[in-house]
Design an enzyme around this catalytic site. Structure first.
Site, PDB file in Angstrom:
ATOM      1  N   ARG A 135       0.853  -1.195   0.000  1.00 15.25           N
ATOM      2  CA  ARG A 135       0.000   0.000   0.000  1.00 15.25           C
ATOM      3  C   ARG A 135       0.888   1.244   0.000  1.00 15.25           C
ATOM      4  O   ARG A 135       1.981   1.238   0.544  1.00 15.25           O
ATOM      5  CB  ARG A 135      -0.904   0.021   1.226  1.00 15.25           C
ATOM      6  CG  ARG A 135      -2.083  -0.945   1.139  1.00 15.25           C
ATOM      7  CD  ARG A 135      -2.997  -0.844   2.343  1.00 15.25           C
ATOM      8  NE  ARG A 135      -2.323  -1.264   3.550  1.00 15.25           N
ATOM      9  CZ  ARG A 135      -1.824  -0.445   4.469  1.00 15.25           C
ATOM     10  NH1 ARG A 135      -1.953   0.862   4.355  1.00 15.25           N
ATOM     11  NH2 ARG A 135      -1.217  -0.923   5.525  1.00 15.25           N
ATOM     12  N   TYR A 140      -1.077  -3.638  -7.065  1.00 16.34           N
ATOM     13  CA  TYR A 140      -0.858  -4.369  -5.813  1.00 16.34           C
ATOM     14  C   TYR A 140      -2.100  -4.374  -4.903  1.00 16.34           C
ATOM     15  O   TYR A 140      -2.694  -3.312  -4.644  1.00 16.34           O
ATOM     16  CB  TYR A 140       0.339  -3.796  -5.025  1.00 16.34           C
ATOM     17  CG  TYR A 140       0.364  -4.399  -3.648  1.00 16.34           C
ATOM     18  CD1 TYR A 140       0.849  -5.696  -3.463  1.00 16.34           C
ATOM     19  CD2 TYR A 140      -0.227  -3.753  -2.569  1.00 16.34           C
ATOM     20  CE1 TYR A 140       0.758  -6.306  -2.238  1.00 16.34           C
ATOM     21  CE2 TYR A 140      -0.307  -4.365  -1.327  1.00 16.34           C
ATOM     22  CZ  TYR A 140       0.179  -5.640  -1.171  1.00 16.34           C
ATOM     23  OH  TYR A 140       0.077  -6.256   0.038  1.00 16.34           O
ATOM     24  N   LYS A 163      -9.509  -2.405   1.683  1.00 17.09           N
ATOM     25  CA  LYS A 163      -9.222  -1.236   2.510  1.00 17.09           C
ATOM     26  C   LYS A 163     -10.003   0.001   2.038  1.00 17.09           C
ATOM     27  O   LYS A 163     -10.490   0.783   2.842  1.00 17.09           O
ATOM     28  CB  LYS A 163      -7.712  -0.961   2.540  1.00 17.09           C
ATOM     29  CG  LYS A 163      -6.907  -2.081   3.214  1.00 17.09           C
ATOM     30  CD  LYS A 163      -7.511  -2.433   4.494  1.00 17.09           C
ATOM     31  CE  LYS A 163      -6.846  -3.337   5.472  1.00 17.09           C
ATOM     32  NZ  LYS A 163      -5.789  -4.206   5.331  1.00 17.09           N
ATOM     33  N   HIS A 222     -10.449  -2.228  11.513  1.00 13.53           N
ATOM     34  CA  HIS A 222      -9.374  -3.095  11.019  1.00 13.53           C
ATOM     35  C   HIS A 222      -9.149  -4.218  12.042  1.00 13.53           C
ATOM     36  O   HIS A 222      -8.160  -4.221  12.760  1.00 13.53           O
ATOM     37  CB  HIS A 222      -8.110  -2.235  10.838  1.00 13.53           C
ATOM     38  CG  HIS A 222      -7.007  -2.895  10.062  1.00 13.53           C
ATOM     39  ND1 HIS A 222      -5.715  -2.408  10.066  1.00 13.53           N
ATOM     40  CD2 HIS A 222      -6.987  -3.973   9.249  1.00 13.53           C
ATOM     41  CE1 HIS A 222      -4.956  -3.160   9.291  1.00 13.53           C
ATOM     42  NE2 HIS A 222      -5.698  -4.126   8.795  1.00 13.53           N
ATOM     43  N   SER A 268      -1.279  -3.397  10.273  1.00 11.95           N
ATOM     44  CA  SER A 268      -0.914  -4.310   9.193  1.00 11.95           C
ATOM     45  C   SER A 268       0.347  -5.097   9.546  1.00 11.95           C
ATOM     46  O   SER A 268       1.309  -4.536  10.077  1.00 11.95           O
ATOM     47  CB  SER A 268      -0.670  -3.519   7.914  1.00 11.95           C
ATOM     48  OG  SER A 268      -1.830  -2.802   7.584  1.00 11.95           O
ATOM     49  N   CYS A 307       0.837  -7.280  11.843  1.00 12.04           N
ATOM     50  CA  CYS A 307       1.104  -7.393  13.285  1.00 12.04           C
ATOM     51  C   CYS A 307       0.342  -8.541  13.934  1.00 12.04           C
ATOM     52  O   CYS A 307       0.162  -8.558  15.152  1.00 12.04           O
ATOM     53  CB  CYS A 307       0.785  -6.081  13.975  1.00 12.04           C
ATOM     54  SG  CYS A 307       1.963  -4.782  13.551  1.00 12.04           S
ATOM     55  N   ASP A 328      -9.279  -9.635   9.053  1.00 14.83           N
ATOM     56  CA  ASP A 328      -8.761  -8.290   8.727  1.00 14.83           C
ATOM     57  C   ASP A 328      -9.757  -7.162   8.980  1.00 14.83           C
ATOM     58  O   ASP A 328      -9.352  -6.084   9.389  1.00 14.83           O
ATOM     59  CB  ASP A 328      -8.311  -8.249   7.263  1.00 14.83           C
ATOM     60  CG  ASP A 328      -7.358  -7.105   6.958  1.00 14.83           C
ATOM     61  OD1 ASP A 328      -6.360  -6.957   7.689  1.00 14.83           O
ATOM     62  OD2 ASP A 328      -7.609  -6.356   6.007  1.00 14.83           O
ATOM     63  N   ARG A 339       2.147 -12.212  -0.445  1.00 13.90           N
ATOM     64  CA  ARG A 339       0.816 -12.548   0.088  1.00 13.90           C
ATOM     65  C   ARG A 339       0.229 -13.786  -0.572  1.00 13.90           C
ATOM     66  O   ARG A 339       0.615 -14.169  -1.670  1.00 13.90           O
ATOM     67  CB  ARG A 339      -0.137 -11.373  -0.188  1.00 13.90           C
ATOM     68  CG  ARG A 339       0.292 -10.048   0.459  1.00 13.90           C
ATOM     69  CD  ARG A 339      -0.494  -9.769   1.691  1.00 13.90           C
ATOM     70  NE  ARG A 339       0.058  -8.684   2.488  1.00 13.90           N
ATOM     71  CZ  ARG A 339      -0.485  -8.272   3.634  1.00 13.90           C
ATOM     72  NH1 ARG A 339      -1.570  -8.847   4.105  1.00 13.90           N
ATOM     73  NH2 ARG A 339       0.072  -7.314   4.328  1.00 13.90           N
TER      74      ARG A 339
HETATM   75  P1  GTP Z   1      -2.212  -7.703   7.455  1.00 12.34           P
HETATM   76  O1  GTP Z   1      -2.708  -8.772   6.539  1.00 12.34           O
HETATM   77  O2  GTP Z   1      -1.163  -6.850   6.839  1.00 12.34           O
HETATM   78  O3  GTP Z   1      -3.312  -6.881   8.026  1.00 12.34           O
HETATM   79  O4  GTP Z   1      -1.382  -8.460   8.630  1.00 12.34           O
HETATM   80  P2  GTP Z   1      -1.880  -9.260   9.932  1.00 12.34           P
HETATM   81  O5  GTP Z   1      -2.186  -8.316  11.038  1.00 12.34           O
HETATM   82  O6  GTP Z   1      -2.928 -10.240   9.558  1.00 12.34           O
HETATM   83  O7  GTP Z   1      -0.534 -10.022  10.374  1.00 12.34           O
HETATM   84  P3  GTP Z   1      -0.132 -11.567  10.249  1.00 12.34           P
HETATM   85  O8  GTP Z   1      -0.960 -12.444  11.121  1.00 12.34           O
HETATM   86  O9  GTP Z   1      -0.070 -11.929   8.817  1.00 12.34           O
HETATM   87  O10 GTP Z   1       1.344 -11.538  10.854  1.00 12.34           O
HETATM   88  C1  GTP Z   1       2.341 -10.699  10.337  1.00 12.34           C
HETATM   89  C2  GTP Z   1       3.695 -11.136  10.814  1.00 12.34           C
HETATM   90  O11 GTP Z   1       3.745 -11.157  12.235  1.00 12.34           O
HETATM   91  C3  GTP Z   1       4.073 -12.521  10.342  1.00 12.34           C
HETATM   92  O12 GTP Z   1       5.415 -12.522   9.943  1.00 12.34           O
HETATM   93  C4  GTP Z   1       3.898 -13.386  11.571  1.00 12.34           C
HETATM   94  O13 GTP Z   1       4.747 -14.488  11.569  1.00 12.34           O
HETATM   95  C5  GTP Z   1       4.197 -12.413  12.710  1.00 12.34           C
HETATM   96  N1  GTP Z   1       3.445 -12.765  13.939  1.00 12.34           N
HETATM   97  C6  GTP Z   1       2.107 -12.990  14.034  1.00 12.34           C
HETATM   98  N2  GTP Z   1       1.751 -13.325  15.298  1.00 12.34           N
HETATM   99  C7  GTP Z   1       2.873 -13.276  16.026  1.00 12.34           C
HETATM  100  C8  GTP Z   1       3.160 -13.522  17.420  1.00 12.34           C
HETATM  101  O14 GTP Z   1       2.299 -13.834  18.236  1.00 12.34           O
HETATM  102  N3  GTP Z   1       4.470 -13.373  17.797  1.00 12.34           N
HETATM  103  C9  GTP Z   1       5.452 -13.017  16.925  1.00 12.34           C
HETATM  104  N4  GTP Z   1       6.687 -12.904  17.385  1.00 12.34           N
HETATM  105  N5  GTP Z   1       5.214 -12.800  15.608  1.00 12.34           N
HETATM  106  C10 GTP Z   1       3.952 -12.926  15.162  1.00 12.34           C
HETATM  107  C1  SPV Z   2      -2.927  -4.503   5.335  1.00 16.83           C
HETATM  108  O1  SPV Z   2      -1.935  -3.876   4.926  1.00 16.83           O
HETATM  109  O2  SPV Z   2      -3.474  -4.233   6.424  1.00 16.83           O
HETATM  110  C2  SPV Z   2      -3.445  -5.634   4.550  1.00 16.83           C
HETATM  111  C3  SPV Z   2      -2.901  -5.823   3.211  1.00 16.83           C
HETATM  112  O3  SPV Z   2      -4.331  -6.335   4.986  1.00 16.83           O
HETATM  113  S1  SPV Z   2      -3.620  -4.760   2.061  1.00 16.83           S
HETATM  114  O4  SPV Z   2      -4.771  -5.405   1.471  1.00 16.83           O
HETATM  115  O5  SPV Z   2      -2.604  -4.474   1.054  1.00 16.83           O
HETATM  116  O6  SPV Z   2      -4.046  -3.538   2.722  1.00 16.83           O
HETATM  117 MN    MN Z   3      -4.841  -5.731   7.163  1.00 17.29          MN
END
Ligand code: GTP
Ligand code: SPV
Ligand code: MN
Length: 593
Positions: free
Chosen positions: A70, A198, A207, A227, A249, A251, A278, A377
């Site tokens: 983004r 993207y 979003k 979110h 994002s 996290c 999400d 992704r």
């Molecule tokens: P978006 O799709 O961008 O909104 O991301 P998201 O909030 O769904 O994050 P996601 O669950 O994909 O995790 C993002 C990164 O954080 C990955 O590399 C995970 O491995 C890492 N991660 C997720 N949960 C944990 C946790 O509990 N501990 C640690 N250390 N890392 C984590």
């Molecule tokens: C985020 O960045 O929070 C995502 C990926 O879930 S995107 O769809 O690119 O915003």
């Molecule tokens: Mn997201």
């Protein structure tokens, strides 16, 4: 397929006169049409068909190298009055913006096909669903939207001759970064996106619509677009409690939403069900509780770090009908790979840029040596997820017991704390901060304030958004309790102290115990903190002292934060509610007492 809806037809006519496609195709949601488009995309190189034995109906796509996340600095909220977009959003005058972008769109689809995607965010035709139509010149976008949203003729039937739909226009144009724009006209229900291919910039239901436009509508109509993931935690007695969690994002939302309980809990019969990973649309139910629906139909999840141990549910979800974007292509067996999948990087492989990849040169501290882009992704169907909730398709959604905010903070924020009221909880959300990630273009690892994980996604003034949170509290007779978590505290060597992932369940159980009034807590200046022995560490390789460390509230670093929060509130401007300043002053006083 077409429609008799005059408003839809007039708008498509206007947009096609501007973009001048040589052909127009309506997307009907059928498998036959989708299959034809996949074949077409493979013939042009837009998609690579993967090993159909190992990964049936799975494809790989690589975006342009300059187009991998983004772009917040190219994202605009175009309200007639600048102050309605607020200081945190970029703003352009709508008239100027339409004119400026019309020139970029002019003829941008010449020689190409314009696809018309009628889609619904939420169950088609349900009270709480909203309809959008996306016009795009990208087959990749069509195929992603078919997974991420509910697409087809039934959406047009549900719309009837109503003009109440979100008008989305996307053109890839030259993928020129300098002319890349992701613009929203909340007062016109309109989204224009140009010069990107993207995810979050071009899958306009996500979003752009379900957060930026929807947050604007939610404020007007008395509901919230957030979110947030939505999960159900089932106890051995079969009772399921639902939790929403807002993390910025990359996290941990997808990971938490699909959590696998640690052995000691799984054995007893605890289960976690994923409703969404999400986005949550929240409204007050007739029973006075807050109810959540996931308006999406699939997951656009971060690939790196997803593995059999961290998130087996996500991994299994991607084993069929999935589009991978910017991951490593393993040429030996025509499959995919990414950092953190397993310890066997493929020897014969192509990296996310399309170049031959030498894994022996990989250095985990140098992102440029990665085979997969850090924001690579998977786009996968929710119904393929082994732990998808039985309520996923329930138009009423699920009742929410707890709301959890969370950020990626090496220091300051403890493992978990509880706010003292809805108002105080909204304040806790407003002061959230997190280290930036690869999900957006720009520096990574810099702490920035990210209220409710919505900094990039609020479609109006951030101060008004805080006021909306406060006012929702007065409208929910039985509000969820509000918490804050941090899985990312590090030791002096920079290692995560808390094991995270499945073990986050231990914290969720404390949260639900608090909601049920089953467990005491210690009051601190920032809120309620668990008594260390109430976080169950049975089966974990950490000591009670470590839990104490994770729960510590360091007053000095909190007081530093207070200064940063004051500056941020000031930056938001004069619409920050007085109540938030009162909460901030009270927090400061408690920390200094
Ligand atoms: P978006 O799709 O961008 O909104 O991301 P998201 O909030 O769904 O994050 P996601 O669950 O994909 O995790 C993002 C990164 O954080 C990955 O590399 C995970 O491995 C890492 N991660 C997720 N949960 C944990 C946790 O509990 N501990 C640690 N250390 N890392 C984590
Ligand atoms: C985020 O960045 O929070 C995502 C990926 O879930 S995107 O769809 O690119 O915003
Ligand atoms: Mn997201």
């Amino acid at each position: 397929m077409t429609t008799n809806n005059k408003k839809v037809l007039a708008w498509i006519d206007e947009m096609s006169k501007m973009t001048k496609p040589s052909k127009i195709v309506w997307i009907d949601g059928s498998e036959e049409q989708a299959e034809k488009l996949r074949a077409e995309a493979c013939s042009t190189g837009e998609l690579i068909k993967l090993n159909q034995k190992l990964l049936p109906n799975c494809y790989l796509h690589r975006t342009a190298v300059n187009d991998v996340a983004r772009v917040e600095d190219r994202t605009f909220i175009c309200t007639r009055k600048k102050e309605d977009a607020g200081n945190i959003n970029n703003w352009m005058d709508p008239k100027e913006c339409y004119e400026k972008l019309s020139k970029l769109y002019d003829g941008s689809m010449a020689g190409k096909t314009m696809y018309i995607i009628p889609y619904s965010m939420g169950i088609v035709g349900s009270d709480f669903a909203k309809i959008g139509i996306e016009l795009t010149d990208s087959v990749y976008v069509v195929l992603n939207m078919l997974i991420m949203t509910r697409v087809g003729k039934n959406v047009l039937d549900a719309l009837g001759d109503n003009g109440d739909f979100v008008k989305g226009l996307h053109a890839r144009a030259q993928l020129d970064e300098k002319n890349r724009y992701i613009v929203h006209f909340p007062e016109d229900n309109t989204i224009w996106s140009i010069n990107s291919g993207y995810g979050g910039n071009v899958l306009l239901g996500k979003k752009c619509f379900a957060l930026r436009i929807a947050s604007y509508l939610g404020r007007k109509e008395g509901w919230m677009a957030e979110h947030m993931l939505i999960l159900g935690l089932e106890s051995p007695d079969g009772n399921i409690k639902y939790i929403c969690a807002a993390f910025p994002s990359a996290c941990g939302k997808t990971n938490l939403a699909m959590l696998i309980p640690p052995e000691i809990y799984a054995k007893k019969g605890y289960k976690v069900w994923c409703v969404g990973d999400d986005i949550a649309w929240l409204r007050v139910g007739s029973d006075g509780r807050l109810w959540a629906v996931n308006p999406e139909n699939g997951f656009f999840g971060v690939a790196p770090g997803t593995n059999e141990k961290s998130n087996p549910n996500a991994l299994h979800t991607t084993k069929k009908n999935t589009i991978f974007t910017n991951v490593v292509h393993n040429l030996d067996n025509n499959t995919v790979w990414w950092e953190g999948l397993d310890k066997n990087p493929p020897a014969n492989a192509i990296d996310w840029k399309g170049n031959k990849w030498d894994y022996t040169k990989y250095n985990k501290n140098d992102k440029s040596t990665c085979g997969a882009h850090p924001n690579s992704r998977f786009t996968a169907m929710a119904t393929n997820c082994p732990c998808i909730s039985s309520e996923f398709n329930n138009p009423a959604g699920v009742p929410i017991t707890a709301i959890v905010f969370g950020g990626r903070r090496a220091k300051t924020a403890p493992l978990v704390y509880q706010s003292t009221s809805w108002q105080n909880g909204a304040f806790v959300g407003s002061i959230m901060a997190s280290e930036t990630t690869a999900a957006a273009a720009g520096a990574v690892g810099v702490v920035r304030r990210d209220p409710m994980a919505m900094r990039p996604f609020v479609g109006y003034d951030m101060g008004d958004y805080f006021a909306h949170w406060l006012s929702m509290g007065t409208r929910i007779p039985h509000p969820p309790k509000i918490f804050h978590v941090n899985w990312f505290r590090t030791d002096d060597e920079g290692n995560f102290i808390w094991p995270g992932f499945g073990d986050n369940m231990r914290v969720l159980l404390w949260i639900l115990d608090r909601c049920a009034g089953n467990v005491d807590a210690d009051i601190t200046p920032i809120g309620y903190i668990p008594k260390p022995e109430d976080i169950n560490i049975e089966g974990l390789d950490i000591a009670l002292d470590t839990v104490k460390e994770l729960l510590k509230v360091d007053k000095a670093s909190w007081l530093e934060d207070i200064e940063n929060i004051k500056a941020f509130y000031k930056q938001i401007g004069d619409r920050v509610p007085v109540t938030m300043y009162d909460e901030l002053a009270a927090l400061e006083a408690r920390l200094k007492a």
